[in-house]
Design an enzyme around this catalytic site. Structure first.
Site, PDB file in Angstrom:
ATOM      1  N   ASP A 293      41.325 -20.238 -15.841  1.00  0.00           N
ATOM      2  CA  ASP A 293      40.943 -21.425 -16.627  1.00  0.00           C
ATOM      3  C   ASP A 293      41.727 -21.357 -17.937  1.00  0.00           C
ATOM      4  O   ASP A 293      41.269 -20.749 -18.900  1.00  0.00           O
ATOM      5  CB  ASP A 293      39.432 -21.391 -16.884  1.00  0.00           C
ATOM      6  CG  ASP A 293      38.955 -22.608 -17.670  1.00  0.00           C
ATOM      7  OD1 ASP A 293      39.705 -23.593 -17.765  1.00  0.00           O
ATOM      8  OD2 ASP A 293      37.828 -22.563 -18.187  1.00  0.00           O
TER       9      ASP A 293
ATOM     10  N   GLU B 225      42.595 -25.536 -12.029  1.00  0.00           N
ATOM     11  CA  GLU B 225      42.071 -26.878 -11.807  1.00  0.00           C
ATOM     12  C   GLU B 225      43.211 -27.886 -11.866  1.00  0.00           C
ATOM     13  O   GLU B 225      44.129 -27.764 -12.680  1.00  0.00           O
ATOM     14  CB  GLU B 225      41.035 -27.189 -12.910  1.00  0.00           C
ATOM     15  CG  GLU B 225      40.197 -28.409 -12.598  1.00  0.00           C
ATOM     16  CD  GLU B 225      39.102 -28.621 -13.648  1.00  0.00           C
ATOM     17  OE1 GLU B 225      38.300 -27.698 -13.870  1.00  0.00           O
ATOM     18  OE2 GLU B 225      39.059 -29.716 -14.224  1.00  0.00           O
TER      19      GLU B 225
ATOM     20  N   ASP C 154      34.163 -19.408 -19.517  1.00  0.00           N
ATOM     21  CA  ASP C 154      35.529 -19.510 -18.999  1.00  0.00           C
ATOM     22  C   ASP C 154      35.740 -18.582 -17.805  1.00  0.00           C
ATOM     23  O   ASP C 154      36.527 -18.885 -16.904  1.00  0.00           O
ATOM     24  CB  ASP C 154      36.540 -19.147 -20.102  1.00  0.00           C
ATOM     25  CG  ASP C 154      36.218 -19.845 -21.420  1.00  0.00           C
ATOM     26  OD1 ASP C 154      36.861 -20.856 -21.711  1.00  0.00           O
ATOM     27  OD2 ASP C 154      35.311 -19.382 -22.127  1.00  0.00           O
TER      28      ASP C 154
END
Lengths: 176, 176
Positions: free
Chosen positions: A7, A67, A141
């Protein structure tokens, strides 16, 4: 199979490594890479890049998972700075020979909870359940990164909804 | 004083190197780094990063100049991909020990033409005039990069309007 979820952020980049796919993935390692708020952008990116390079070298994952980008962002400038951090990940991965896979947030949620609009708490709950943890890793995170890795490992994950364009296999498919 | 202007993009990154500040800057070199449209994002960033690293090593500029980020973008996803490319520049510069300076587009226009809302053609005209070129370098990414370098060299440049936060000297001041 070792899967590294990441992330990326300029301030905090979370990562989480799991091993094994299917119904019994194991947590190997999770952590964060932080950069000093008051350092120049170039220095912060270098810290992040070197941290990611060290993680990739130490754990030698088979792939890294991030992502997918959205079409819209509420705070474009912040999102672009995230783009700088994300670029550092892609670079470190390319240099380590590790391919990067991207999944949309809704697919991550759906593959973990069955619901593409699940809350953060629901996703964190499934991360704990799947990895047999008593509490969700902190900071969040790390949990977010583990959710990405678990999505890639999940037998429930359907095909990536945005297929890579003119790429083969699992390679990440963003193009300008 | 050697100043490298850079206009980072995933598809085409333009760069332009000038020498000497004040009223008589000289063009040293200009060019582009291109990446293959059909390559994975990680590979494209690696191409860009390696190209920039080679340019920095060959020409050893005293600083690199990029455009400041805006607060708003019409196409956030494209802007974030530009952010990936911009991150590759900051990384390559940090590794080469070259500081990066950012100027807002309006300051670049004003320092070259006297008008912060000058057209692209007016800016290109001043790039030609200042560097004694018959026509503007092509593609326009090179001209844009040279405009950035010339802004840094310009005696007309006023103080950067967005002062770096908690950084010293000329270091680039973006923070999250």
């Amino acid at each position: 199979m070792r899967i590294l979820g990441v992330d990326p952020g300029l301030r905090v980049t979370g990562y989480g490594l799991i091993e094994g796919a299917g119904s019994r993935p194991q947590l190997v390692e999770g952590g964060v890479i932080r950069s000093a708020d008051d350092a120049p952008l170039a220095t912060r990116l270098l810290t992040l890049y070197e941290g990611l390079t060290a993680v990739l070298a130490e754990f030698q994952p088979d792939c890294a998972v991030v992502e997918e980008l959205y079409a819209k962002y509420a705070h474009p400038k912040t999102a672009i700075l995230m783009g700088h951090a994300r670029g550092a990940l892609f670079l470190a991965a390319a240099q380590a020979g590790v391919s990067v896979v991207g999944y949309e947030a809704s697919l991550v949620k759906r593959s973990l909870t069955g619901n593409g609009r699940a809350t953060k708490a629901q996703v964190a709950g499934m991360v704990c359940h799947l990895l047999a943890l008593e509490t969700a890793p902190s900071p969040e995170d790390v949990t977010d990164a583990l959710a990405l890795a678990l999505c890639h490992a999940s037998p429930l994950r359907t095909t990536q909804r945005v297929p890579p364009r003119r790429t083969t296999g699992r390679t990440f498919g963003e193009h300008r």
